[in-house]
Design an enzyme around this catalytic site. Sequence first.
Site, PDB file in Angstrom:
ATOM      1  N   LYS A  58     -22.027 -13.976   2.680  1.00 18.39           N
ATOM      2  CA  LYS A  58     -21.063 -12.866   2.689  1.00 18.39           C
ATOM      3  C   LYS A  58     -19.778 -13.319   3.353  1.00 18.39           C
ATOM      4  CE  LYS A  58     -24.244 -10.823   4.832  1.00 18.39           C
ATOM      5  NZ  LYS A  58     -25.107  -9.948   5.649  1.00 18.39           N
ATOM      6  N   THR A  71     -17.216  -1.587  11.485  1.00 16.81           N
ATOM      7  CA  THR A  71     -18.015  -2.481  10.647  1.00 16.81           C
ATOM      8  C   THR A  71     -19.440  -2.633  11.159  1.00 16.81           C
ATOM      9  OG1 THR A  71     -17.193  -4.299  11.985  1.00 16.81           O
ATOM     10  CG2 THR A  71     -16.011  -3.860   9.938  1.00 16.81           C
ATOM     11  N   GLY A 110     -23.101  -2.589  11.462  1.00 14.03           N
ATOM     12  CA  GLY A 110     -24.214  -2.364  10.534  1.00 14.03           C
ATOM     13  C   GLY A 110     -23.938  -2.752   9.093  1.00 14.03           C
ATOM     14  N   THR A 111     -22.833  -3.450   8.835  1.00  9.88           N
ATOM     15  CA  THR A 111     -22.520  -3.773   7.429  1.00  9.88           C
ATOM     16  C   THR A 111     -23.564  -4.697   6.799  1.00  9.88           C
ATOM     17  OG1 THR A 111     -21.012  -5.432   8.310  1.00  9.88           O
ATOM     18  CG2 THR A 111     -20.010  -3.473   7.412  1.00  9.88           C
ATOM     19  N   GLY A 112     -24.024  -5.677   7.589  1.00  5.88           N
ATOM     20  CA  GLY A 112     -25.017  -6.626   7.048  1.00  5.88           C
ATOM     21  C   GLY A 112     -26.308  -5.914   6.702  1.00  5.88           C
ATOM     22  N   CYS A 113     -26.759  -5.043   7.602  1.00  4.77           N
ATOM     23  CA  CYS A 113     -28.007  -4.299   7.374  1.00  4.77           C
ATOM     24  C   CYS A 113     -27.850  -3.426   6.129  1.00  4.77           C
ATOM     25  CB  CYS A 113     -28.313  -3.377   8.554  1.00  4.77           C
ATOM     26  SG  CYS A 113     -28.323  -4.209  10.135  1.00  4.77           S
TER      27      CYS A 113
END
Length: 492
Positions: free
Chosen positions: A173, A204, A206-209
């Site tokens: 990402k 931002t 928690g974007t990965g989760c």
Amino acid sequence: MKKVLTIAGSDSGGGAGIQADLKTFSAFGVYGMSVITAVTSQNTLGVSGFRAMPAEFVGQQMSDVLSDIGADATKTGMLANADIICEVAEKIREFKHENLVVDPVMVATSGDRLMEPEAEKALKDKLLPLALVVTPNIAEAEVLSGIRIANREDVEKAAQIIYGWGPKGVIIKGGHLSGEAIDYYYDGKEIYEYRSPRVDTKNTHGTGCTFSAALAACLALGMPLKKAIPIAKDYLYLALLNADSLGAGHGPTNHLAGYFDHSTKAIRPAKGLPAAKTENNSRKLTGRKLYVITGQEFAKGRPVTEVVSQALAGGAGIIQLREKKWTTRQLVEVGRELQRLARENNALFIVNDRIDVALAVDADGVHLGQDDMPVRMARRVIGPDMILGISAETVEEALTAEKEGADYIGFGPVFHTDTKPDAGTARGLELLAQVKKAVSIPVYGIGGIKLDNAAEVLSAGADGVAVITAVVGADDITLAAQKFIHIMEGGR
Ligand SMILES: Cc1ncc(COP(=O)(O)OP(=O)(O)O)c(N)n1
Ligand SMILES: Cc1ncsc1CCOP(=O)(O)O
Ligand SMILES: [Mg+2]
């Protein structure tokens, strides 16, 4: 109902981890289940501590869920330590689970570590070989690949190294690189790029989760990865765009901003969503002080494309197509050409009154008046990315327009004008100043603005001036535009 399991840590702040995953699953209309690996104590400012679950109890939760309910897809998030990773890997093997998304959570947005450094080896040796896809961000990809990533070539190299650990796919990402938010998917043969506009926000957390949970939901719904990735990106894009600044640090994304529409198989903005945040669109206007509006009857016989080319050559930052007597066919044909010219000159192209024409020619935006389509409705039709300009004659109209989703205000007529016979009486500089103070979006003054009063309009607070006759009707259009810019930049 399709069933999706998350194996992750609890985020007391609700924006990441198990909480983000379950909210995301709901937005995709899949049944969410959770195996908790650790309980973190955190908010938008950081993680103050965490307690990992005993590994065998993580295994027990997995056995209970998978032996009874089963899962169509699973994602892992924070796994905290090597024992938990080994336990999770063993259970995944035992239940022959294939749709596995591994989000290799190592460090939180706040910079706090969420996995013991010694656990990296277990992640590579035990879990990655079982993954359908692993979704590191740049920092995680650097750890997993052992190389520094600064550009696309490095991304490719890192993806190949990570692929070598055994997952069937790698998504790196690129959200933390600059420019557009580009994600790279490597399937062992080729690298595919997925782009979305960068949302300029600090929220931002928690974007990965959220992204990996959305991917898992798509996999459960039977999509191949190549289809799932853009859908997960669309969902995250809306969540970021509509994030509310909760807390004092990195706020959570808005998991309720978009939902997966099972009939069209696409992400749709949630019904009744408050107008999408517009700072991004408004920011596109920054520094664009001269806004030139067309008017064929004032152009002394010169075609509109010529007028616009000359205005652009003089430095106009925004062009509006406003031709009240033209047919739809004329508007789309010339509109397409003006959009091309504007892009070539790094300017913005706006269509007056006609949302359909703006959409058809892929314009940067549309301008509407108080008698045109209501702002909220228009925003729903044009989506969050198109610029929406609204005319206002009063503070109240401007405030309402801003609240309902406008990106800028056209305030006027500031002075008397004969160009628009139904424009009403001059509103004046004092009211312009009040409007500017009341709203936080850009305000353009319009109506009767000439070279000799443009500076006053800016002094009253306007971000720029919108003009028809002073530029379109000038003998030398380029020179007139240049003079406006010179005056507004503080020259005489
Ligand atoms: C930049 C800008 N401001 C105001 C207007 C006027 O729009 P509207 O009130 O809808 O009137 P018409 O231009 O449609 O006659 C504008 N066009 N642009
Ligand atoms: C479209 C419009 N809306 C308010 S005044 C106006 C006309 C502006 O034209 P000019 O710059 O020639 O006064
Ligand atoms: Mg109008």
